[in-house]
Design an enzyme around this catalytic site. Structure first.
Site, PDB file in Angstrom:
ATOM      1  N   ARG A 249      -2.079  -6.115  -8.144  1.00 28.73           N
ATOM      2  CA  ARG A 249      -0.983  -7.049  -7.855  1.00 28.73           C
ATOM      3  C   ARG A 249      -0.832  -8.105  -8.936  1.00 28.73           C
ATOM      4  O   ARG A 249       0.254  -8.480  -9.304  1.00 28.73           O
ATOM      5  CB  ARG A 249      -1.241  -7.748  -6.519  1.00 28.73           C
ATOM      6  CG  ARG A 249      -0.948  -6.902  -5.338  1.00 28.73           C
ATOM      7  CD  ARG A 249      -1.561  -7.450  -4.104  1.00 28.73           C
ATOM      8  NE  ARG A 249      -2.992  -7.247  -4.131  1.00 28.73           N
ATOM      9  CZ  ARG A 249      -3.765  -7.326  -3.078  1.00 28.73           C
ATOM     10  NH1 ARG A 249      -3.266  -7.663  -1.924  1.00 28.73           N
ATOM     11  NH2 ARG A 249      -5.056  -7.102  -3.163  1.00 28.73           N
TER      12      ARG A 249
ATOM     13  N   HIS B 189       0.848  -1.202   0.000  1.00 33.46           N
ATOM     14  CA  HIS B 189       0.000   0.000   0.000  1.00 33.46           C
ATOM     15  C   HIS B 189       0.884   1.253   0.000  1.00 33.46           C
ATOM     16  O   HIS B 189       0.631   2.198  -0.745  1.00 33.46           O
ATOM     17  CB  HIS B 189      -0.879   0.058   1.258  1.00 33.46           C
ATOM     18  CG  HIS B 189      -1.896  -1.033   1.376  1.00 33.46           C
ATOM     19  ND1 HIS B 189      -2.086  -1.754   2.528  1.00 33.46           N
ATOM     20  CD2 HIS B 189      -2.809  -1.524   0.481  1.00 33.46           C
ATOM     21  CE1 HIS B 189      -3.071  -2.619   2.368  1.00 33.46           C
ATOM     22  NE2 HIS B 189      -3.519  -2.524   1.120  1.00 33.46           N
TER      23      HIS B 189
ATOM     24  N   SER C  11      -2.888  -7.560   3.179  1.00 34.32           N
ATOM     25  CA  SER C  11      -3.114  -7.403   4.619  1.00 34.32           C
ATOM     26  C   SER C  11      -3.429  -8.763   5.244  1.00 34.32           C
ATOM     27  O   SER C  11      -3.030  -9.044   6.373  1.00 34.32           O
ATOM     28  CB  SER C  11      -4.266  -6.436   4.869  1.00 34.32           C
ATOM     29  OG  SER C  11      -3.940  -5.161   4.383  1.00 34.32           O
TER      30      SER C  11
ATOM     31  N   LYS D 245     -16.162  -7.625   6.155  1.00 38.10           N
ATOM     32  CA  LYS D 245     -14.924  -8.215   6.672  1.00 38.10           C
ATOM     33  C   LYS D 245     -14.906  -8.189   8.199  1.00 38.10           C
ATOM     34  O   LYS D 245     -15.527  -7.349   8.825  1.00 38.10           O
ATOM     35  CB  LYS D 245     -13.720  -7.428   6.134  1.00 38.10           C
ATOM     36  CG  LYS D 245     -13.470  -7.660   4.642  1.00 38.10           C
ATOM     37  CD  LYS D 245     -12.171  -6.996   4.191  1.00 38.10           C
ATOM     38  CE  LYS D 245     -11.953  -7.167   2.700  1.00 38.10           C
ATOM     39  NZ  LYS D 245     -10.775  -6.414   2.224  1.00 38.10           N
TER      40      LYS D 245
HETATM   41  P1  ADP Z   1      -5.802  -6.077   0.840  1.00 37.34           P
HETATM   42  O1  ADP Z   1      -6.162  -6.810  -0.412  1.00 37.34           O
HETATM   43  O2  ADP Z   1      -4.364  -6.157   1.176  1.00 37.34           O
HETATM   44  O3  ADP Z   1      -6.730  -6.324   2.007  1.00 37.34           O
HETATM   45  P2  ADP Z   1      -7.035  -3.435   0.553  1.00 37.34           P
HETATM   46  O4  ADP Z   1      -8.451  -3.826   0.473  1.00 37.34           O
HETATM   47  O5  ADP Z   1      -6.632  -2.607   1.713  1.00 37.34           O
HETATM   48  O6  ADP Z   1      -5.967  -4.591   0.456  1.00 37.34           O
HETATM   49  O7  ADP Z   1      -6.605  -2.750  -0.823  1.00 37.34           O
HETATM   50  C1  ADP Z   1      -6.511  -1.395  -1.084  1.00 37.34           C
HETATM   51  C2  ADP Z   1      -5.897  -1.187  -2.438  1.00 37.34           C
HETATM   52  O8  ADP Z   1      -4.520  -1.528  -2.392  1.00 37.34           O
HETATM   53  C3  ADP Z   1      -6.473  -2.016  -3.584  1.00 37.34           C
HETATM   54  O9  ADP Z   1      -6.407  -1.210  -4.748  1.00 37.34           O
HETATM   55  C4  ADP Z   1      -5.493  -3.170  -3.674  1.00 37.34           C
HETATM   56  O10 ADP Z   1      -5.501  -3.748  -4.964  1.00 37.34           O
HETATM   57  C5  ADP Z   1      -4.201  -2.458  -3.399  1.00 37.34           C
HETATM   58  N1  ADP Z   1      -3.125  -3.295  -2.880  1.00 37.34           N
HETATM   59  C6  ADP Z   1      -3.171  -4.126  -1.830  1.00 37.34           C
HETATM   60  N2  ADP Z   1      -1.984  -4.734  -1.632  1.00 37.34           N
HETATM   61  C7  ADP Z   1      -1.150  -4.272  -2.604  1.00 37.34           C
HETATM   62  C8  ADP Z   1       0.203  -4.538  -2.976  1.00 37.34           C
HETATM   63  N3  ADP Z   1       0.939  -5.420  -2.292  1.00 37.34           N
HETATM   64  N4  ADP Z   1       0.720  -3.861  -4.025  1.00 37.34           N
HETATM   65  C9  ADP Z   1      -0.052  -2.992  -4.710  1.00 37.34           C
HETATM   66  N5  ADP Z   1      -1.325  -2.713  -4.441  1.00 37.34           N
HETATM   67  C10 ADP Z   1      -1.882  -3.335  -3.397  1.00 37.34           C
END
Ligand code: ADP
Length: 163
Positions: free
Chosen positions: A90, A17, A128, A41
């Site tokens: 990703r 992130h 996460s 969630k």
């Molecule tokens: P997670 O899938 O880790 O629970 P979130 O729901 O917090 O993530 O995702 C928020 C944003 O960050 C989304 O656009 C998700 O695709 C992106 N994201 C999550 N992890 C990564 C990563 N390792 N690299 C790039 N983008 C990411």
């Protein structure tokens, strides 16, 4: 003034992130990281805690702000004068769902654009969920989450009896 919104659950913020935030902050005048309330969630950190962890991590970026919202994202964006949504990708597996959400958001407000930013290859494996799993097993978190929040994640996992 271009404002981009970077929405997500951030439970907790990871280095993946942070990489997207840093790169977005280099392109837009302002980046608004938005912790979205997602009833589907079962989170480890509550919303306020997630906001605080992100704030601590992005202190070094003067053009990054953090807030939380339980509103529809496009409504929040209208209020903030933001026209761009940033999504980190990703793998191809992220694409289907993100593409669908992007189309829905455009349907809701055709002045809004979603921009996909490819993950750094260093972090394509990172989520996460993976962080929480690693924390449960006592793994070294230094390659997963920002240094500033490692102790918080360990403490939280222990206090919730996840470990
Ligand atoms: P997670 O899938 O880790 O629970 P979130 O729901 O917090 O993530 O995702 C928020 C944003 O960050 C989304 O656009 C998700 O695709 C992106 N994201 C999550 N992890 C990564 C990563 N390792 N690299 C790039 N983008 C990411």
């Amino acid at each position: 003034m271009s404002i981009a919104v970077y929405p997500g659950s951030f439970d907790p913020i990871t280095l993946g992130h942070l990489n997207i935030i840093r790169r977005s902050a280099a392109v837009f005048n302002e980046v608004l990281v938005c912790v979205m309330v997602n009833s589907g969630k079962n989170p480890l950190f509550n919303i306020e805690e997630r906001v605080e962890l992100i704030e601590r991590t992005v202190e070094r970026f003067p053009n990054v702000r953090v807030e939380c919202s339980s509103k529809l994202l496009v409504e929040l964006m209208k209020e903030r004068g933001a026209k761009v949504i940033i999504k980190g990708l990703r793998a191809v597996s992220d694409f289907d769902r993100e593409f669908q959400i992007a189309l829905i958001n455009r349907k809701l407000d055709d002045g809004i654009e979603t921009l996909f930013m490819p993950s750094s290859e260093k972090y394509t494996y990172l989520s996460s969920t993976a962080v929480k799993e690693m924390a449960r097993y006592g793994a070294d978190l230094r390659t997963f989450v920002p240094m500033e929040i490692i102790d918080d994640v360990i403490r939280k996992v222990e206090s919730e009896g996840w470990r």
